[in-house]
Design a protein around this motif. Sequence first.
Motif, PDB file in Angstrom:
ATOM      1  N   THR A 187      11.160   0.265  -0.703  1.00  0.00           N
ATOM      2  CA  THR A 187      10.320  -0.930  -0.484  1.00  0.00           C
ATOM      3  C   THR A 187       9.716  -1.386  -1.812  1.00  0.00           C
ATOM      4  N   GLU A 188       9.221  -0.438  -2.582  1.00  0.00           N
ATOM      5  CA  GLU A 188       8.617  -0.789  -3.878  1.00  0.00           C
ATOM      6  C   GLU A 188       9.677  -1.400  -4.805  1.00  0.00           C
ATOM      7  N   LEU A 189      10.879  -0.845  -4.768  1.00  0.00           N
ATOM      8  CA  LEU A 189      11.945  -1.384  -5.628  1.00  0.00           C
ATOM      9  C   LEU A 189      12.271  -2.831  -5.258  1.00  0.00           C
ATOM     10  N   LEU A 190      12.282  -3.094  -3.961  1.00  0.00           N
ATOM     11  CA  LEU A 190      12.643  -4.451  -3.514  1.00  0.00           C
ATOM     12  C   LEU A 190      11.499  -5.436  -3.734  1.00  0.00           C
ATOM     13  N   GLU A 191      10.273  -4.937  -3.627  1.00  0.00           N
ATOM     14  CA  GLU A 191       9.116  -5.828  -3.806  1.00  0.00           C
ATOM     15  C   GLU A 191       8.952  -6.273  -5.248  1.00  0.00           C
TER      16      GLU A 191
END
Length: 211
Positions: free
Chosen positions: A128-132
Amino acid sequence: MVNINWKDLEKFGGESSIAEKERYKVLRTKLLIGHSEKKVFAVTSSLAGEGKTTIALNLARAFKAAGKEVLIMDASLRKHDFKELFIKPAPGLGEFLQDGLPIEDLIVKGELGNPDLLVNYQGTDNSTELLENNKFFELVEKLKESYQIIIIDTPALADCVDSVVIAKASDGVIMVVEENRVRGEQAFADIAFLEETKTPVLGIVLNKIKA
Ligand SMILES: Nc1ncnc2c1ncn2[C@@H]1O[C@H](COP(=O)(O)OP(=O)(O)O)[C@@H](O)[C@H]1O
Ligand SMILES: [Mg+2]
């Protein structure tokens, strides 16, 4: 370099009957006619196994058959849907986001009527952090310059919130619903969540309908 077993990829997308191929053409036509300004479509669902990857791949093939420049991106970063197709391990979207590998080296040119592929190899917990991160949004913008259609395969909403983030970076969402599996309230709650991104949910594909 990524090596793909294209023959196996054909099987993975399911042996589409003529009637099924027609349904993908209908979906393609609806998107081309009704939403011709849109390029990036996220395919998602409430639960795992409802048919996202199958539908994403076949829809991408249908666009390819219509002569479009098409990319399919596997953005299920926690697992690796196309993994069994690799002849040898290869980096993909996760490694681009995490390690900054050049994107040109990670995209595989499609063969046998398949779209180009941006796979994901390594499973990662911080998806999620990578995509955000802006990097993902910038990547989608950059890829729009090279492709007419980009189909993004996503994880299920029950597993993580990633598909909401991916929806934000997309022009439209296609929601796959397996018949008699997900509860109606759950599907509607998930659609409402996706719509909070202001990216429209363009349609629902009812999958695995029992005749
Ligand atoms: N319309 C369909 N008819 C029969 N089997 C299907 C259909 N759509 C998907 N499947 C099968 O269901 C399983 C899960 O599909 P998959 O596309 O991997 O789901 P997801 O990506 O949502 O987890 C696979 O074995 C796939 O071949
Ligand atoms: Mg999948």
